[in-house]
Motif scaffolding. Structure first.
Motif, PDB file in Angstrom:
ATOM      1  N   ALA A   1       0.830  -1.210   0.000  1.00 40.67           N
ATOM      2  CA  ALA A   1       0.000   0.000   0.000  1.00 40.67           C
ATOM      3  C   ALA A   1       0.865   1.263   0.000  1.00 40.67           C
ATOM      4  N   LEU A   2       1.878   1.290   0.844  1.00 40.45           N
ATOM      5  CA  LEU A   2       2.742   2.469   0.907  1.00 40.45           C
ATOM      6  C   LEU A   2       3.452   2.705  -0.421  1.00 40.45           C
TER       7      LEU A   2
ATOM      8  N   GLN B   1      12.296  13.646   2.882  1.00 39.76           N
ATOM      9  CA  GLN B   1      12.399  15.094   3.088  1.00 39.76           C
ATOM     10  C   GLN B   1      11.057  15.705   3.483  1.00 39.76           C
ATOM     11  N   LEU B   2       9.992  15.244   2.859  1.00 36.69           N
ATOM     12  CA  LEU B   2       8.673  15.820   3.120  1.00 36.69           C
ATOM     13  C   LEU B   2       8.053  15.352   4.437  1.00 36.69           C
ATOM     14  N   SER B   3       8.437  14.147   4.886  1.00 41.86           N
ATOM     15  CA  SER B   3       7.802  13.575   6.071  1.00 41.86           C
ATOM     16  C   SER B   3       8.694  13.565   7.309  1.00 41.86           C
ATOM     17  N   ASN B   4       9.982  13.855   7.133  1.00 42.31           N
ATOM     18  CA  ASN B   4      10.952  13.735   8.231  1.00 42.31           C
ATOM     19  C   ASN B   4      11.036  12.307   8.768  1.00 42.31           C
ATOM     20  N   VAL B   5      10.874  11.336   7.862  1.00 44.68           N
ATOM     21  CA  VAL B   5      11.043   9.922   8.184  1.00 44.68           C
ATOM     22  C   VAL B   5      12.208   9.431   7.334  1.00 44.68           C
ATOM     23  N   ASP B   6      13.139   8.743   7.940  1.00 47.16           N
ATOM     24  CA  ASP B   6      14.318   8.253   7.232  1.00 47.16           C
ATOM     25  C   ASP B   6      13.923   7.430   6.011  1.00 47.16           C
TER      26      ASP B   6
ATOM     27  N   GLY C   1       0.884   8.510  10.085  1.00 52.68           N
ATOM     28  CA  GLY C   1       0.275   9.817   9.836  1.00 52.68           C
ATOM     29  C   GLY C   1       1.173  10.739   9.035  1.00 52.68           C
ATOM     30  N   LYS C   2       2.473  10.741   9.347  1.00 55.67           N
ATOM     31  CA  LYS C   2       3.425  11.572   8.595  1.00 55.67           C
ATOM     32  C   LYS C   2       3.471  11.155   7.127  1.00 55.67           C
ATOM     33  N   LEU C   3       3.498   9.842   6.895  1.00 54.39           N
ATOM     34  CA  LEU C   3       3.551   9.355   5.512  1.00 54.39           C
ATOM     35  C   LEU C   3       2.255   9.665   4.776  1.00 54.39           C
TER      36      LEU C   3
ATOM     37  N   PHE D   1       1.526  11.474   1.152  1.00 45.87           N
ATOM     38  CA  PHE D   1       0.903  10.740   0.044  1.00 45.87           C
ATOM     39  C   PHE D   1      -0.461  11.311  -0.351  1.00 45.87           C
ATOM     40  N   LYS D   2      -1.107  12.035   0.576  1.00 45.07           N
ATOM     41  CA  LYS D   2      -2.407  12.659   0.314  1.00 45.07           C
ATOM     42  C   LYS D   2      -3.432  11.674  -0.271  1.00 45.07           C
ATOM     43  N   PRO D   3      -3.653  10.553   0.410  1.00 43.80           N
ATOM     44  CA  PRO D   3      -4.627   9.580  -0.096  1.00 43.80           C
ATOM     45  C   PRO D   3      -6.051  10.030   0.197  1.00 43.80           C
ATOM     46  N   SER D   4      -6.996   9.358  -0.430  1.00 41.50           N
ATOM     47  CA  SER D   4      -8.396   9.587  -0.086  1.00 41.50           C
ATOM     48  C   SER D   4      -8.627   9.047   1.326  1.00 41.50           C
ATOM     49  N   GLN D   5      -9.750   9.395   1.928  1.00 37.27           N
ATOM     50  CA  GLN D   5     -10.049   8.892   3.270  1.00 37.27           C
ATOM     51  C   GLN D   5     -10.128   7.366   3.261  1.00 37.27           C
TER      52      GLN D   5
END
Length: 125
Positions: free
Chosen positions: A9-10, A26-31, A52-54, A58-62
């Motif tokens: 999914a990711l 860079q956008l999420s501050n996740v390595d 939540g950060k990811l 990704f801006k997915p639908s609900q």
């Protein structure tokens, strides 16, 4: 290590946005290496905060976000079913989670479309 439903999914959501692992980092501050490990199934069960950060990136639908959140707690979801559900906008979280929770006897598992149709019919009755 086998890939997980969450990883599938990711990766799908990241590729839909045409983002590299480094851009997501860079956008999420996740390595970026951790995101890669999640996508490949090397890491499982990320925190709600990290998911939540990811999802913000990704801006997915609900509906897609609900599926990803469900997958973060259920690492054994069928990969083909995950792909099918994310591609089919009519498959909501209730339908997806019901289909993903079905256990099958033997090695024969119906294809995702058949499984979703069966669960949809059962929920309507």
């Amino acid at each position: 290590m086998p890939q997980t439903g969450l990883g599938v999914a990711l990766r799908m959501l990241r590729e839909r946005r045409t983002l590299s692992l480094r851009e997501v980092s860079q956008l999420s501050n996740v390595d970026h290496a951790y995101v890669h490990r999640l996508e490949t199934g090397e890491k499982t069960s990320p925190s709600e905060e990290l998911v939540g950060k990811l999802l913000k990136v990704f801006k997915p639908s609900q509906r897609e976000a609900d599926i990803v959140k469900w997958l973060s707690d259920h690492s054994d979801a069928d990969l083909d079913l995950v792909t099918f559900a994310l591609d089919d906008e009519t498959v909501g979280i209730e339908l997806f989670s019901a289909a993903a929770g079905i256990r099958h006897r033997g090695t024969a598992r119906p294809d995702p479309a058949t499984l979703i149709a069966r669960v949809r019919k059962a929920l309507e009755e």
